[in-house]
Design an enzyme around this catalytic site. Structure first.
Site, PDB file in Angstrom:
ATOM      1  N   HIS A 256     -27.069  15.800  -6.207  1.00 39.90           N
ATOM      2  CA  HIS A 256     -26.477  16.359  -7.423  1.00 39.90           C
ATOM      3  C   HIS A 256     -26.893  15.512  -8.607  1.00 39.90           C
ATOM      4  CE1 HIS A 256     -23.436  17.746 -10.322  1.00 39.90           C
ATOM      5  NE2 HIS A 256     -23.346  18.826  -9.564  1.00 39.90           N
TER       6      HIS A 256
ATOM      7  N   ASP B 115     -22.800  23.675  -3.486  1.00 40.99           N
ATOM      8  CA  ASP B 115     -23.596  24.866  -3.222  1.00 40.99           C
ATOM      9  C   ASP B 115     -23.882  25.049  -1.742  1.00 40.99           C
ATOM     10  OD1 ASP B 115     -23.974  25.569  -6.015  1.00 40.99           O
ATOM     11  OD2 ASP B 115     -25.252  23.807  -6.131  1.00 40.99           O
TER      12      ASP B 115
END
Length: 426
Positions: free
Chosen positions: A315, A372
Site C-alpha cells: 500500500h 483490495d
C-alpha cells in the site's frame, strides 16, 4: 525557541525562515506558502508524497503503525461495533448520533433514496454491457441539474440536506447502472429495508419485490450478508487525502456544484491503481486458475525481469499491515464458515496469502495483503459481479467525499488548487 525551520540556498548562502505548524496527530508541517515570494523558486514533490494540501479534522492515518481513525475513532471500533450509518453520521457531525437521531437519519436516507423519474432516462443512453462506473459518474453529475440549488449553501441545514441526499441516492444509482448494464429492469428502493440491505435487494430482486425462487423456496438476503456489506462500506467511508478525495477537493476549489465534484471523484476512483484494484485482484485470481499454479505466479512476482505484479499486496501509505485488511480477513473467515464457502478462488487466495505472510521476499518489502485483496474475495462471496466492486467502493466513500467537500467549503482560507511545474521543454 522559535517554531520555525530555516532553509539555506547553498549557492548563495542566503537563508529563509518558514513557520512550522504542529499537528494533533502525525507529522508537523512546514508552511511554505511564501516560499516562491521569498526565494523565486518552487518546491518539487512528484506525486505530492511529502506535501500537505489542506488542514483537516476528518480522517487520520499512521501508515507506519497501521492506524486509521475517523474523527479520532479507531476503524476497528467502527467496523465491529458501529454501523455504516453511524459512521456516516460521525463523519458529517463529528459525533455519534443518539438512538433517536440515528433512527431519524436512517429514515431520512430511506426516503431520499428514490431517483427523479427523468434521471432514469439517462441510463438508457448507455449501451447494454457498459461498465456501471461510467453510468454512475454521469448520473451523479446529472444530479446537479436536478438539485442545482445546492450550488449555493448558506447554512448547516443546507449542507446536511445536500450530503444526506447524495449518500441516500448513490446505492440506487449504482444498482440502476448495474441493472441497465445487464438489460434487467430497475428495482425501486424499498423504504422498509435498511441502507445495506436495500442495495442487495435492488441488485438481486425480481419485479414485484421477490428474490430468486429455487426448489428450496425464496432465497432471502441473509443477515450475515448485510453485515458484511455494511462493514465494507464502513471500511471504505474515508481515507484521508487520497487521489479521489484530492480530486473532489480540487474540483470543489473551483466553485463547482458538490455533485459534480463527487462525479469527478468517482472518475478518479475508477483507475486500477485506486478503487479498481479489487476488481483486478479477482481477475488475477481467475487468471491463475488453480492452487497448483500459485507457486509459478509467486515466482514471477519475485522475478525482477518479469513485469508481472501481484495485485492486492502492499500500500502507498501503510508500511505495516493495512488495519482494514485485518478486519476483512476476520470477516472472510466468518463468511467462509457461515455461508460454507469453499470456492476455487478462495482456495487460490488463501494459498497466495499463506505464502506472502511467511515469505521473506514479501515480509522484507512490507508487501502485506491490503483491503483490495480481501474485499474482492468477500464481494465475490456475496455474489457481487466484478463490475460492481468499484461502484460499491463509491457507495461507501461518498460519505467521506461529501464531508471533505463540506470541510473545504467551510474553510475560509481555502484557495483554488493550482500546482506549479518544473518546465523542461524548449
Amino acid at each position: 525557541m522559535k517554531n520555525t525551520m530555516t532553509m539555506t540556498d547553498n549557492r548563495t548562502g542566503k537563508s529563509y525562515e518558514f513557520e512550522i505548524k504542529d499537528a494533533t496527530r502525525g507529522p508537523s508541517v512546514v508552511d511554505i506558502g511564501t516560499f516562491y515570494a521569498q526565494t523565486g523558486m518552487f518546491t518539487y514533490d512528484n506525486g505530492f508524497t511529502a506535501t500537505a494540501s489542506c488542514t483537516s479534522s476528518i480522517t487520520f492515518i499512521d501508515g507506519a503503525k497501521g492506524e486509521l481513525r475517523y474523527r479520532g475513532i479507531k476503524i476497528e471500533e467502527l467496523a465491529t461495533k458501529r454501523s455504516y450509518l453511524e459512521t456516516c453520521y460521525l463523519l458529517l457531525n463529528s459525533r455519534f448520533p443518539t438512538k433517536k437521531e440515528l433512527l431519524e437519519f436512517d429514515l431520512e436516507l430511506r426516503h431520499r433514496s428514490l431517483l427523479h423519474e427523468n434521471l432514469k432516462n439517462l441510463f438508457a443512453t448507455f449501451p447494454t454491457g457498459a461498465h456501471p462506473m461510467a453510468a454512475l459518474s454521469s448520473a451523479t453529475a446529472a444530479l446537479s441539474s436536478f438539485y442545482y440549488a445546492h450550488l449555493n449553501i448558506a447554512d448547516e441545514s443546507g449542507y446536511q440536506e445536500m450530503a444526506r441526499r447524495i449518500i441516500a441516492k448513490m446505492p440506487t444509482i449504482a444498482a440502476f447502472a448495474y441493472r441497465h448494464s445487464i438489460g434487467a429492469p430497475f428495482i425501486q428502493p424499498d423504504i422498509e429495508r435498511s441502507f445495506s440491505e436495500n442495495f442487495l435487494y435492488m441488485m438481486r430482486a425480481y419485479p414485484g419485490g421477490k428474490m430468486h425462487i429455487g426448489i428450496d423456496g425464496e432465497q432471502k438476503i441473509k443477515a450475515i450478508e448485510i453485515k458484511a456489506l455494511d462493514t465494507i462500506f464502513t471500511l471504505h467511508a474515508d481515507h484521508e487525502q487520497n487521489a479521489s478525495t484530492t480530486t473532489v477537493r480540487g474540483v470543489a476549489s473551483t466553485g463547482a456544484h458538490p455533485y459534480v465534484a463527487i462525479s469527478a471523484g468517482i472518475s478518479a476512483l475508477w483507475g486500477r491503481a485506486h478503487g479498481g484494484a479489487n476488481e483486478s485482484v479477482i481477475k488475477q485470481l481467475e487468471m491463475i486458475g488453480s492452487v497448483e499454479r500459485v507457486d509459478e505466479f509467486i515466482a514471477r512476482a519475485k522475478d525482477p525481469e518479469d513485469d508481472f505484479r501481484l495485485m492486492g499486496f502492499g500500500h502507498r501509505v501503510y508500511k505495516n499491515f493495512d488495519p482494514r485488511a485485518k478486519i476483512l480477513k476476520s470477516l472472510q473467515d466468518e463468511l467462509k464458515d457461515t455461508l460454507q464457502l469453499d470456492s476455487n478462488l478462495m482456495k487460490i487466495a488463501n494459498k497466495i496469502e499463506e505464502i506472502a505472510l511467511s515469505d521473506e521476499y514479501f515480509i522484507s518489502r512490507k508487501l502485506y495483503p491490503n483491503i483490495d485483496f480481501y474485499s474482492g474475495v468477500i464481494l465475490t462471496a456475496l455474489q457481487i459481479p466484478k463490475s460492481m466492486f468499484t461502484p460499491i467502493f463509491v457507495i461507501g466513500r461518498t460519505a467521506g467525499w461529501i464531508t471533505q467537500w463540506i470541510e473545504f467549503k467551510k474553510d475560509k482560507t481555502s484557495k483554488i488548487a493550482r500546482p506549479r511545474q518544473l518546465y523542461l521543454g524548449k
